[in-house]
Scaffold this motif. Structure first.
Motif, PDB file in Angstrom:
ATOM      1  N   TYR A 181      38.349  45.663  43.739  1.00 40.89           N
ATOM      2  CA  TYR A 181      38.175  44.504  44.627  1.00 40.89           C
ATOM      3  C   TYR A 181      39.536  43.948  45.002  1.00 40.89           C
ATOM      4  CZ  TYR A 181      33.324  44.116  42.901  1.00 40.89           C
ATOM      5  OH  TYR A 181      32.034  44.347  42.575  1.00 40.89           O
ATOM      6  N   THR A 182      39.697  43.508  46.276  1.00 40.66           N
ATOM      7  CA  THR A 182      40.919  42.792  46.629  1.00 40.66           C
ATOM      8  C   THR A 182      40.749  41.338  46.194  1.00 40.66           C
ATOM      9  OG1 THR A 182      40.089  42.120  48.778  1.00 40.66           O
ATOM     10  CG2 THR A 182      41.228  44.231  48.681  1.00 40.66           C
ATOM     11  N   GLU A 183      41.871  40.632  46.189  1.00 42.03           N
ATOM     12  CA  GLU A 183      41.863  39.230  45.789  1.00 42.03           C
ATOM     13  C   GLU A 183      40.874  38.438  46.651  1.00 42.03           C
ATOM     14  OE1 GLU A 183      45.806  37.697  45.718  1.00 42.03           O
ATOM     15  OE2 GLU A 183      45.180  35.718  45.022  1.00 42.03           O
ATOM     16  N   ASP A 184      40.914  38.679  47.979  1.00 44.15           N
ATOM     17  CA  ASP A 184      40.048  37.932  48.900  1.00 44.15           C
ATOM     18  C   ASP A 184      38.573  38.160  48.596  1.00 44.15           C
ATOM     19  OD1 ASP A 184      42.251  37.006  50.141  1.00 44.15           O
ATOM     20  OD2 ASP A 184      42.197  38.422  51.828  1.00 44.15           O
ATOM     21  N   GLU A 185      38.238  39.382  48.208  1.00 48.02           N
ATOM     22  CA  GLU A 185      36.828  39.699  47.983  1.00 48.02           C
ATOM     23  C   GLU A 185      36.272  39.017  46.743  1.00 48.02           C
ATOM     24  OE1 GLU A 185      36.274  44.246  49.554  1.00 48.02           O
ATOM     25  OE2 GLU A 185      37.452  43.937  47.754  1.00 48.02           O
ATOM     26  N   VAL A 186      37.165  38.688  45.798  1.00 50.84           N
ATOM     27  CA  VAL A 186      36.676  38.381  44.476  1.00 50.84           C
ATOM     28  C   VAL A 186      36.918  36.938  44.039  1.00 50.84           C
ATOM     29  CG1 VAL A 186      38.563  38.908  42.901  1.00 50.84           C
ATOM     30  CG2 VAL A 186      36.288  39.823  42.452  1.00 50.84           C
ATOM     31  N   GLU A 192      30.671  37.721  36.135  1.00 57.54           N
ATOM     32  CA  GLU A 192      29.554  38.666  35.913  1.00 57.54           C
ATOM     33  C   GLU A 192      29.621  39.886  36.810  1.00 57.54           C
ATOM     34  OE1 GLU A 192      26.034  35.486  34.808  1.00 57.54           O
ATOM     35  OE2 GLU A 192      25.826  36.821  36.520  1.00 57.54           O
ATOM     36  N   THR A 193      30.158  39.655  38.018  1.00 59.87           N
ATOM     37  CA  THR A 193      30.290  40.745  38.979  1.00 59.87           C
ATOM     38  C   THR A 193      30.961  41.964  38.350  1.00 59.87           C
ATOM     39  OG1 THR A 193      30.787  38.951  40.503  1.00 59.87           O
ATOM     40  CG2 THR A 193      31.048  41.187  41.352  1.00 59.87           C
ATOM     41  N   LEU A 194      31.849  41.700  37.379  1.00 58.08           N
ATOM     42  CA  LEU A 194      32.656  42.781  36.808  1.00 58.08           C
ATOM     43  C   LEU A 194      31.984  43.421  35.599  1.00 58.08           C
ATOM     44  CD1 LEU A 194      36.011  40.805  36.847  1.00 58.08           C
ATOM     45  CD2 LEU A 194      35.064  42.230  38.667  1.00 58.08           C
ATOM     46  N   MET A 195      30.746  43.010  35.318  1.00 60.32           N
ATOM     47  CA  MET A 195      30.107  43.487  34.091  1.00 60.32           C
ATOM     48  C   MET A 195      28.825  44.225  34.392  1.00 60.32           C
ATOM     49  SD  MET A 195      30.440  40.134  31.821  1.00 60.32           S
ATOM     50  CE  MET A 195      32.040  39.449  31.509  1.00 60.32           C
ATOM     51  N   PRO A 196      28.543  45.256  33.616  1.00 63.11           N
ATOM     52  CA  PRO A 196      27.252  45.918  33.748  1.00 63.11           C
ATOM     53  C   PRO A 196      26.138  44.926  33.392  1.00 63.11           C
ATOM     54  CG  PRO A 196      28.756  47.257  32.445  1.00 63.11           C
ATOM     55  CD  PRO A 196      29.390  45.915  32.622  1.00 63.11           C
ATOM     56  N   ASP A 231      32.747  50.151  43.035  1.00 57.26           N
ATOM     57  CA  ASP A 231      31.888  51.257  43.458  1.00 57.26           C
ATOM     58  C   ASP A 231      30.668  51.437  42.553  1.00 57.26           C
ATOM     59  OD1 ASP A 231      32.782  52.466  41.144  1.00 57.26           O
ATOM     60  OD2 ASP A 231      34.079  53.914  42.161  1.00 57.26           O
ATOM     61  N   GLY A 232      30.496  50.542  41.586  1.00 58.17           N
ATOM     62  CA  GLY A 232      29.291  50.579  40.752  1.00 58.17           C
ATOM     63  C   GLY A 232      29.440  51.415  39.494  1.00 58.17           C
ATOM     64  N   SER A 233      30.596  52.089  39.329  1.00 52.71           N
ATOM     65  CA  SER A 233      30.749  52.911  38.134  1.00 52.71           C
ATOM     66  C   SER A 233      31.183  52.056  36.942  1.00 52.71           C
ATOM     67  CB  SER A 233      31.781  54.012  38.400  1.00 52.71           C
ATOM     68  OG  SER A 233      32.997  53.454  38.824  1.00 52.71           O
ATOM     69  N   ALA A 234      30.640  52.358  35.769  1.00 50.53           N
ATOM     70  CA  ALA A 234      30.996  51.632  34.550  1.00 50.53           C
ATOM     71  C   ALA A 234      32.128  52.371  33.853  1.00 50.53           C
ATOM     72  CB  ALA A 234      29.794  51.532  33.635  1.00 50.53           C
TER      73      ALA A 234
END
Lengths: 360, 122
Positions: A181-186, A192-196, A231-234
């Motif tokens: 993710y770029t800074e602007d996107e995040v 939580e976005t960053l966690m499965p 991209d959804g990969s853990a």
């Protein structure tokens, strides 16, 4: 009374006004002044450049230009001495414009008294000193901010700050590389976005705890868990958390290291070690079996050979033939065991076999 | 009569060597390293035939102890092995053995000549 005279630069093209100002300054009882007079715009600029004054008195109508322009120019030069504008008439809009540009004060000439001018100069100098101190502090803060930024941005690890609601408020380059993710996107998105999925509920609880108790679990020692890329990969990460409280609440700093590579090499190393241990066990077993199989044959061969020597001299040819068959069969068997179990050796032909076939 | 010590945990092996040698040598038999070293101190042999693959204390360890013993350090020690690989001889000589004989002993002359090389050494 101050020991050092205050150094005053007067930029004024009318001699009678210079003389007036000089008379006023000389009448100040509480402070001595050194007055330097610049009679023109150009002389004024040059005097300003020398930065040798504590305060600058500037006539609003200076020959060759507007006093505000000269004020602006003196600020651009970086003149740190406060500038007090002197004007013939009181003009509120001009006063505001001068203040906007950075004039320390705005005084009407014919209302000047020694007390008023001395006080205006004193206040202007103190305020200028305060401003200067503020500027130095801002410089230090900016330098510190720059250091922080360059350390944080050059780190390969992801460095992420969140507020106590779990919203991301800071995101470094490392985080961009690791998560995608770029800074602007995040910025503003929940952590939580960053966690499965399976970690999210416990993370919400964690932030409840952080809000109510002002501290988070797992603060301090790094923990290993899974994270989610854009991209959804853990992937496996090592997470170090720190929480800190400032005026606006408790913040959480997360330093995250992508340990996929390390995990992979650990797995590879474990697999390699297992394979090596298996190989070692196999060759040890082979060596043992080989020894156990050969020892009795050595005895059979040894005893049969002793008998063949016929020490009593009473063996019939038939008996000798039988003994020779025992010897031959044992040798064949030994050779078989040897070739079966010593396949790993680089030299498959045994020393004793060579020696014996030459001898026999 | 000169004394040859045979150190081997396998009694068949000891019997074969005894049978080959006993007309010409006095044979001292030992089935373990500890027993052998103790025996050597009481009755020092002229030559030792030492099996490499022994349980507990193996041949190279026994050799090390012999070489460190002020009474026994000069004993001629012949390695007896069933490993019998090319290069073994060099390996055992490098380890400090005086000589090397491979099992099985099919040619008695090999054993005799090896012992003779060392029994007269002073």
């Amino acid at each position: 009374m101050d020991q050092n005279p205050t150094r005053v630069l007067l930029i004024e093209d009318r001699q009678e006004d210079y003389l007036l100002t000089r008379r006023i300054l000389s009448r100040c009882e509480n402070q001595a002044f050194d007055l330097e007079w610049a009679e023109s715009w150009q002389a004024g600029i040059e005097a300003i450049r020398r930065c040798a004054h504590d305060v600058c008195l500037l006539d609003f109508r200076i020959g060759g230009g507007d006093g505000l322009e000269l004020l602006k120019e003196s600020k651009e030069i970086g003149c740190k001495a406060p500038v007090i504008l002197l004007t013939g008439i009181s003009d509120y809009r001009l006063d505001l414009a001068a203040m906007e540009i950075g004039a320390a004060d705005f005084l009407v000439k014919d209302k000047l008294t020694p007390e008023l001018l001395e006080r205006a100069i004193r206040y202007a100098m103190v305020q200028a000193e305060d401003m200067e101190e503020l500027r130095r502090r801002q410089d230090r803060i900016a330098a510190s901010e720059l250091r922080f930024r360059s350390v944080v941005q050059s780190a390969a690890d992801a460095i992420i700050l969140s507020d106590d609601s779990g919203q991301i408020v800071f995101w470094n380059k490392g985080a961009e590389t690791i998560f995608g993710y770029t800074e602007d996107e995040v910025i503003g998105a929940p952590l939580e976005t960053l966690m499965p999925e399976q970690y999210r509920a416990s993370q919400r609880l964690e932030f409840e705890r952080l809000r109510s108790m002002g501290r988070a679990q797992n603060v301090g020692s790094p923990v290993e868990l899974m994270a989610l890329r854009k991209d959804g990969s853990a992937f496996p990460i090592e997470l170090s958390l720190a929480s800190w409280t400032n005026g606006s609440g408790t913040m959480l700093t997360a330093v995250i290291r992508d340990v996929s590579e390390r995990k992979r090499s650990e797995e590879w190393r474990r697999a390699k070690e297992t394979a090596e241990a298996t190989n070692l066990a196999k060759s040890t077993a082979i060596a043992r079996v080989s020894h156990e199989l050969r020892t009795p044959l050595h005895a059979v061969l040894g005893f049969a050979s002793l008998l063949l020597k016929n020490p009593a001299g009473n063996l019939t040819p038939f008996e000798k033939d039988l003994l020779e068959r025992i010897v031959q069969n044992s040798k064949d068997q030994l050779e078989l065991i040897h070739s079966m179990l010593d396949l790993s050796k680089t030299e498959p032909s045994a020393h004793w076999l060579d020696a014996h076939s030459r001898a026999g | 009569m000169r004394k040859v010590a045979v150190v081997d945990d396998n009694s068949d092996n000891r019997l074969i060597i005894r049978t080959i040698l006993e007309d010409q040598y006095e044979i001292l038999e030992f089935s373990s390293g500890m027993e052998a070293i103790e025996g050597f101190r009481k009755n020092k042999p002229d030559v030792v035939i030492l099996d490499i693959s022994l349980p507990e204390m193996d041949g190279t360890e026994i050799l090390r102890r012999i070489r460190e013993d002020y009474q026994l350090h000069d004993l001629p020690v012949i390695a007896l092995t069933a490993h019998a690989m090319v290069g073994d001889r060099e390996k055992y000589l490098a380890a400090g053995f005086n000589d090397y004989v491979a099992k099985p002993i099919l040619d008695m002359n090999v054993l005799f000549s090896t012992i003779q090389r060392w029994e007269n050494r002073e």
